[in-house]
Design a protein around this motif. Sequence first.
Motif, short mmCIF file in Angstrom:
data_model
loop_
_atom_site.label_atom_id
_atom_site.label_comp_id
_atom_site.label_asym_id
_atom_site.label_seq_id
_atom_site.Cartn_x
_atom_site.Cartn_y
_atom_site.Cartn_z
N ALA A 165 0.81 -1.19 -0.05
CA ALA A 165 0.08 0.04 -0.07
C ALA A 165 0.94 1.22 -0.07
O ALA A 165 0.63 2.20 -0.59
N LEU A 166 1.93 1.21 0.80
CA LEU A 166 2.97 2.36 0.86
C LEU A 166 3.54 2.76 -0.33
O LEU A 166 3.88 3.82 -0.83
N ARG A 167 3.91 1.54 -1.06
CA ARG A 167 4.48 1.55 -2.47
C ARG A 167 3.61 2.48 -3.41
O ARG A 167 4.15 3.47 -4.02
N GLU A 168 2.41 2.16 -3.33
CA GLU A 168 1.40 2.97 -4.13
C GLU A 168 1.22 4.51 -3.61
O GLU A 168 0.83 5.04 -4.54
N VAL A 169 1.24 4.58 -2.43
CA VAL A 169 1.02 6.05 -1.89
C VAL A 169 2.23 6.85 -2.15
O VAL A 169 2.17 7.87 -2.89
N ARG A 170 3.40 6.03 -2.53
CA ARG A 170 4.67 7.00 -2.63
C ARG A 170 4.57 7.23 -4.24
O ARG A 170 4.96 8.27 -4.58
N LEU A 171 4.22 6.37 -5.17
CA LEU A 171 3.91 6.59 -6.33
C LEU A 171 2.94 7.65 -6.66
O LEU A 171 3.31 8.60 -7.74
N ALA A 172 1.86 7.71 -6.11
CA ALA A 172 0.98 8.81 -5.97
C ALA A 172 1.24 9.99 -5.76
O ALA A 172 1.10 11.05 -6.44
N LEU A 173 2.39 10.09 -4.88
CA LEU A 173 2.80 11.28 -4.26
C LEU A 173 3.81 11.72 -5.31
O LEU A 173 3.77 12.95 -5.65
N LEU A 174 4.63 10.98 -5.93
CA LEU A 174 5.59 11.55 -6.91
C LEU A 174 4.89 11.93 -8.24
O LEU A 174 5.43 13.00 -8.86
N GLU A 175 3.73 11.13 -8.54
CA GLU A 175 3.26 11.47 -9.81
C GLU A 175 2.65 12.86 -9.71
O GLU A 175 2.35 13.56 -10.68
N ALA A 176 2.17 13.11 -8.42
CA ALA A 176 1.48 14.40 -8.29
C ALA A 176 2.60 15.76 -8.02
O ALA A 176 2.27 16.61 -7.62
N ASP A 177 3.81 15.23 -8.19
CA ASP A 177 5.01 16.15 -8.00
C ASP A 177 5.22 16.60 -6.47
O ASP A 177 5.57 17.72 -6.31
N VAL A 178 4.99 15.91 -5.81
CA VAL A 178 5.21 16.22 -4.22
C VAL A 178 7.11 15.80 -4.40
O VAL A 178 7.41 14.96 -5.10
N HIS A 179 7.98 16.48 -3.43
CA HIS A 179 9.07 16.31 -3.72
C HIS A 179 9.59 15.08 -3.28
O HIS A 179 8.88 14.49 -2.14
#
Length: 412
Positions: free
Chosen positions: A30-44
Amino acid sequence: MFDTITEKLTAVFQRLVNRGRLSEKDVDEALREVRLALLEADVHFRVAKELVARVRDRAIASQVLESLSPGQQVVKIVYEELTAILGQGYRALTPSPRPPSVALLLGLQGSGKTTTAAKLALHLRRQEHHESVLIAADLRRPAAIEQLVTLGKQHDIPVYAEHGATNTVEVARRGLERASALGATWALVDTGGRLHIDDELMREMEELKAATSPAESLLVLDAMTGQDAVRAAQEFHQRIGLTGLVLTKLDGDARGGAALSIAHVTGVPVKFVGTGERADALEPFHPDRMASRILGMGDVATLVERAQQEVDTHQAKELEKKLRRATFDLADFLQQLRQLRRMGPVQEILEMIPGLSALGRRLPADAVDERRLKRIEAIILSMTPEERSHPDILNGSRRRRIARGSGTTPQE
């Protein structure tokens, strides 16, 4: 606001909640998906990595995995850590000991400084009961002075401007004298857009800050510019020394994730966010409320504050009595409709209500047609007082007359 990242995170957490018991592997996936979602949204990337690491450390603890609702516990941990990333609580503007307090509005070209200055003055009047003077110190952009003067007239806010002036520092000084003479609480200085790599313009800003001794140095940033906004904030802070950030265009979604990391990376708190083009579409930034919105939990606190601003308590009690007596009529409906529209776009209000927030995001942009609400208002205004109180008397001829008066059709 953050529609894409909210949808992805909501889907991840829904799967976690539905699983019942969780293993360490489930949490990692789940946290792997969370990290991908954050990076795709341009979170640092550093912020995304740190957030996920902190959540994992807390989530894999035995008391979480072995609890009766581990999925909900993980969501709670994400909410708390996201709130911490966004900033440590609400940071209000800090006035000077002696008025007028000065707020410098700095930023790149096209970030929305001029409109933000007017919105901020309106916010200070409505929320803090403080009067402001707008100082037109952007002497480089064509029509910048005219734009600020026009905004000031629209909202009855005094504007100090010198057409043809060339010295920004002197204009700001005389503007402060004018604000003091008017007894204003705040002097909001609209400065020209500048790149942080332009040494000459940055020196001018340093001189302006030295001359005005601002209580607040606010950097206005376009949230849609992604990591460029983060880099600009870091450079301005090193050179000028910022006290706060204002993020504009947060009602957009593309690359808006930079807004989630900017305070954490720069160490400068976000104080306001612009959420639309309306004059009142400037909100104080509350990290906990923003985290709640991002995770699809709504934002009841902001909704209640908006309602308190627009709804008269006495009128609300009278309407309640009418509803209990079944005497609520179209005049009352019109009054409520106007109050609702003053609170902001209906779709935005839906997104603040827990349970309805997902519905608000899934609706197409034109699903809640504000023009239709205006037509309903025009129809009721074209009725006589008797017709509003007793709509059962509306016959064919009355409907045709109302349609002509409101520019609608008898069917509507």
